[in-house]
Design a protein around this motif. Structure first.
Motif, mmCIF file in Angstrom:
data_model
loop_
_atom_site.group_PDB
_atom_site.id
_atom_site.type_symbol
_atom_site.label_atom_id
_atom_site.label_comp_id
_atom_site.label_asym_id
_atom_site.label_seq_id
_atom_site.Cartn_x
_atom_site.Cartn_y
_atom_site.Cartn_z
ATOM 1 N N THR A 187 0.854 -1.190 0.000
ATOM 2 C CA THR A 187 0.000 0.000 0.000
ATOM 3 C C THR A 187 0.887 1.235 0.000
ATOM 4 O O THR A 187 1.888 1.292 0.722
ATOM 5 N N GLY A 188 0.494 2.207 -0.816
ATOM 6 C CA GLY A 188 1.222 3.470 -0.806
ATOM 7 C C GLY A 188 2.282 3.570 -1.886
ATOM 8 O O GLY A 188 2.181 2.972 -2.946
ATOM 9 N N GLY A 189 3.340 4.340 -1.562
ATOM 10 C CA GLY A 189 4.344 4.687 -2.556
ATOM 11 C C GLY A 189 3.927 5.991 -3.201
ATOM 12 O O GLY A 189 3.387 6.880 -2.556
ATOM 13 N N ARG A 190 4.096 6.072 -4.498
ATOM 14 C CA ARG A 190 3.619 7.244 -5.227
ATOM 15 C C ARG A 190 3.378 6.863 -6.680
ATOM 16 O O ARG A 190 3.973 5.913 -7.195
ATOM 17 N N ARG A 202 11.513 -0.182 -12.044
ATOM 18 C CA ARG A 202 11.080 -0.808 -10.793
ATOM 19 C C ARG A 202 9.997 -1.856 -11.054
ATOM 20 O O ARG A 202 9.950 -2.890 -10.390
ATOM 21 N N LEU A 203 9.137 -1.598 -12.028
ATOM 22 C CA LEU A 203 8.098 -2.566 -12.371
ATOM 23 C C LEU A 203 8.723 -3.845 -12.912
ATOM 24 O O LEU A 203 8.331 -4.948 -12.520
ATOM 25 N N GLU A 204 9.694 -3.707 -13.800
ATOM 26 C CA GLU A 204 10.365 -4.883 -14.363
ATOM 27 C C GLU A 204 11.021 -5.721 -13.271
ATOM 28 O O GLU A 204 10.939 -6.955 -13.288
ATOM 29 N N SER A 205 11.676 -5.072 -12.329
ATOM 30 C CA SER A 205 12.345 -5.813 -11.254
ATOM 31 C C SER A 205 11.342 -6.412 -10.271
ATOM 32 O O SER A 205 11.655 -7.388 -9.582
ATOM 33 N N SER A 206 10.135 -5.840 -10.206
ATOM 34 C CA SER A 206 9.107 -6.366 -9.293
ATOM 35 C C SER A 206 8.556 -7.701 -9.767
ATOM 36 O O SER A 206 8.054 -8.484 -8.967
ATOM 37 N N ALA A 207 8.611 -7.943 -11.083
ATOM 38 C CA ALA A 207 8.107 -9.201 -11.646
ATOM 39 C C ALA A 207 9.296 -10.029 -12.117
ATOM 40 O O ALA A 207 9.524 -10.212 -13.315
ATOM 41 N N HIS A 208 10.052 -10.520 -11.167
ATOM 42 C CA HIS A 208 11.269 -11.273 -11.470
ATOM 43 C C HIS A 208 10.918 -12.686 -11.919
ATOM 44 O O HIS A 208 10.141 -13.383 -11.266
ATOM 45 N N PHE A 209 11.488 -13.112 -13.045
ATOM 46 C CA PHE A 209 11.229 -14.444 -13.609
ATOM 47 C C PHE A 209 12.505 -15.269 -13.533
ATOM 48 O O PHE A 209 13.537 -14.889 -14.077
ATOM 49 N N PHE A 215 7.505 -16.854 -11.643
ATOM 50 C CA PHE A 215 7.512 -15.421 -11.374
ATOM 51 C C PHE A 215 7.529 -15.175 -9.863
ATOM 52 O O PHE A 215 6.801 -15.811 -9.104
ATOM 53 N N PHE A 216 8.358 -14.216 -9.462
ATOM 54 C CA PHE A 216 8.403 -13.762 -8.075
ATOM 55 C C PHE A 216 7.990 -12.288 -8.084
ATOM 56 O O PHE A 216 8.725 -11.427 -8.560
ATOM 57 N N ILE A 217 6.788 -12.026 -7.592
ATOM 58 C CA ILE A 217 6.232 -10.672 -7.619
ATOM 59 C C ILE A 217 6.550 -9.992 -6.298
ATOM 60 O O ILE A 217 5.953 -10.305 -5.268
ATOM 61 N N LEU A 218 7.518 -9.071 -6.327
ATOM 62 C CA LEU A 218 7.991 -8.450 -5.093
ATOM 63 C C LEU A 218 8.034 -6.929 -5.215
ATOM 64 O O LEU A 218 9.101 -6.305 -5.152
ATOM 65 N N PRO A 219 6.888 -6.290 -5.391
ATOM 66 C CA PRO A 219 6.888 -4.829 -5.469
ATOM 67 C C PRO A 219 7.145 -4.210 -4.098
ATOM 68 O O PRO A 219 6.753 -4.760 -3.072
ATOM 69 N N SER A 220 7.790 -3.075 -4.104
ATOM 70 C CA SER A 220 8.074 -2.375 -2.856
ATOM 71 C C SER A 220 7.057 -1.272 -2.627
ATOM 72 O O SER A 220 6.663 -0.572 -3.557
ATOM 73 N N ALA A 221 6.645 -1.113 -1.383
ATOM 74 C CA ALA A 221 5.664 -0.067 -1.059
ATOM 75 C C ALA A 221 6.233 1.319 -1.310
ATOM 76 O O ALA A 221 5.490 2.266 -1.566
#
Length: 282
Positions: free
Chosen positions: A69-72, A82-89, A94-100
């Motif tokens: 939740t959050g971020g900007r 950052r989106l590309e790194s959030s969906a690491h294959f 797939f490892f979905i690791l987005p940062s808040a």
């Protein structure tokens, strides 16, 4: 002659004939029973598929709960990295690791939830995709209309066009048919393509307030990033809902054109709501 004929007609069949008749009748009953069992098995075999159809919405809502939740909100180059790194294959997964704390944007947020849903189905053994199909899901800075991500991220009805092209599920524009967990493209005006103002979200429902009906959705929103938001329905000029129903059809991307020319054209040309609907099977 008539008397003799009557006597012959009234005579019972020989024992061997009666035995054969009984055998035939028993075989008939056995066949009927087997047919009944086969039909029962067929019905029970179909039941799980029928009951599960449309249940992907609950799974999609579950993936939203695991998102930060959050971020900007940002559409900068850094946000795309950052989106590309959030969906690491890696190793076929797939490892979905987005940062808040990371910047994000709407189509990227809904696409991450989409991939999370696909991975959840694979983990449960309910979806099997080959390596080539999984590679098509990777975010590689594709241009609008290129591959799966390029279609999803395009101007206009990107997600709905992808769903229609691959047969992933049905598209519709009736709010009365919508339910929480449907993907949704909001058009803030009737402009489609060049100069459009839209928003890629996941529908959460509607609520009635004193000043009218509001639409609730989840996405990456301006300015605070990941989270829920409610807007007056009167502010939405048009919306297309896309319901995930047949994720296995993602494999069709292997035989689809690499570029969807309609979506690719929307960066520089104008379309219309009528044309968008036609391209999405509405």
């Amino acid at each position: 002659m008539k008397i003799v004929a009557a006597a012959v007609l009234s005579r019972k069949p020989p024992r061997c004939a009666r035995a054969v008749a009984r055998l035939h009748f028993s075989a008939y009953l056995s066949g009927v029973k087997k047919l009944g069992v086969s039909m029962t098995i067929a019905v029970f075999a179909l039941t799980p598929q029928i009951s599960f159809a449309g249940d992907y919405n609950s799974l999609i809502l579950g993936q939203i709960k695991q998102m930060p939740t959050g971020g900007r909100y940002s559409v900068s180059h850094f946000a795309k990295i950052r989106l590309e790194s959030s969906a690491h294959f890696e190793s076929g997964k797939f490892f979905i690791l987005p940062s808040a704390a990371s910047p994000s944007f709407c189509s990227g947020a809904t696409y991450l939830v989409f991939i999370r849903t696909i991975e959840a189905l694979r983990a449960r053994g309910e979806l099997h995709l080959d390596y080539a199909t999984l590679e098509h899901l990777i975010i590689r800075d594709q241009r609008d209309g290129e591959g799966i991500w390029g279609r999803w991220n395009a101007n206009g009805p990107g997600t709905a066009r992808l769903f229609h092209e691959l047969g992933l599920g049905r598209n519709f524009d009736n709010f009365d048919q919508a339910k929480a967990g449907d993907f949704m493209k909001i058009f803030w005006s009737r402009q489609v393509g060049k100069n459009e103002h839209g928003h890629s979200v996941i529908f959460l429902g509607t609520e009635n307030r004193l000043d009218g009906q509001y639409v609730r959705y989840w996405s990456s929103n301006i300015p605070s990033g990941y989270g829920e938001r409610s807007v007056p329905r009167s502010k939405i000029a048009y919306a297309i809902f896309s319901r995930l129903e047949t994720p296995a059809n993602l494999a069709r991307i292997n035989s689809a054109p690499f570029v969807d020319t309609y979506l690719a054209s929307l960066l520089r040309t104008r379309s219309s709501i009528a044309e968008a609907c036609n391209k999405c099977g509405l």
